[in-house]
Scaffold this motif. Structure first.
Motif, PDB file in Angstrom:
ATOM      1  N   TYR A  22      66.395 -33.708  -9.002  1.00  0.00           N
ATOM      2  CA  TYR A  22      65.651 -33.620 -10.335  1.00  0.00           C
ATOM      3  C   TYR A  22      65.089 -32.060 -10.301  1.00  0.00           C
ATOM      4  N   ARG A  80      63.736 -36.684 -15.587  1.00  0.00           N
ATOM      5  CA  ARG A  80      65.059 -36.572 -15.448  1.00  0.00           C
ATOM      6  C   ARG A  80      65.498 -35.213 -14.790  1.00  0.00           C
ATOM      7  N   GLY A  82      66.751 -32.087 -15.759  1.00  0.00           N
ATOM      8  CA  GLY A  82      66.996 -31.217 -17.064  1.00  0.00           C
ATOM      9  C   GLY A  82      67.150 -29.980 -16.708  1.00  0.00           C
ATOM     10  N   GLU A  86      63.062 -26.365 -16.924  1.00  0.00           N
ATOM     11  CA  GLU A  86      62.319 -27.590 -16.986  1.00  0.00           C
ATOM     12  C   GLU A  86      62.170 -27.877 -15.553  1.00  0.00           C
TER      13      GLU A  86
END
Length: 130
Positions: A22, A80, A82, A86
């Motif tokens: 992530y 998530r 991203g 992010e």
């Protein structure tokens, strides 16, 4: 009857390999899992061998990435994988600054260019005919 106090909400935890993926430290989750399984990741200074190790906010991770040793503190577990901006909000980078490396010395015996080779051939041919 006395109102019961709500239990403290447990801190969100996530698998280590998933968090590394992530946070975009590894291109695939499989690569992150391989790095963890190989014993190349430490969580709070303890070597971890299981990709399913649960980590959460406040944990400090130490691992190799390329030629550098990365030290990061987890800020958020993430929801998530991203975009990079992010992903950068998921951790605080505590990696010490790299020491500047000495510049590479110039090669003295570099390959001659095509022009240099033609000049050498011309000298060779002139010496043969004299």
């Amino acid at each position: 009857m006395q109102d019961a106090l709500p239990d403290a909400v447990p801190a969100a935890k996530i698998r280590l390999d998933k968090w590394l993926w992530y946070a975009r430290f590894f291109k695939t989750r499989g690569l992150a899992a391989k790095q963890v399984s190989g014993g190349h990741v430490r969580v709070n200074a303890v070597k971890v061998l299981k990709p399913a190790q649960q980590v959460g906010a406040g944990d400090v991770l130490t691992f190799a990435q390329g030629h550098d040793i990365r030290v990061v503190r987890i800020v958020a577990p993430g929801q998530r994988r991203g975009p990079a901006p992010e992903a950068q909000t998921l951790y605080d980078d505590m990696t010490p600054p790299r020491e500047p490396r000495a510049p590479m010395p110039e090669r003295g015996g570099a390959r001659p260019t095509k022009r240099d080779r033609r000049a050498m051939d011309a000298l060779k041919n002139r010496d043969d005919g004299a």
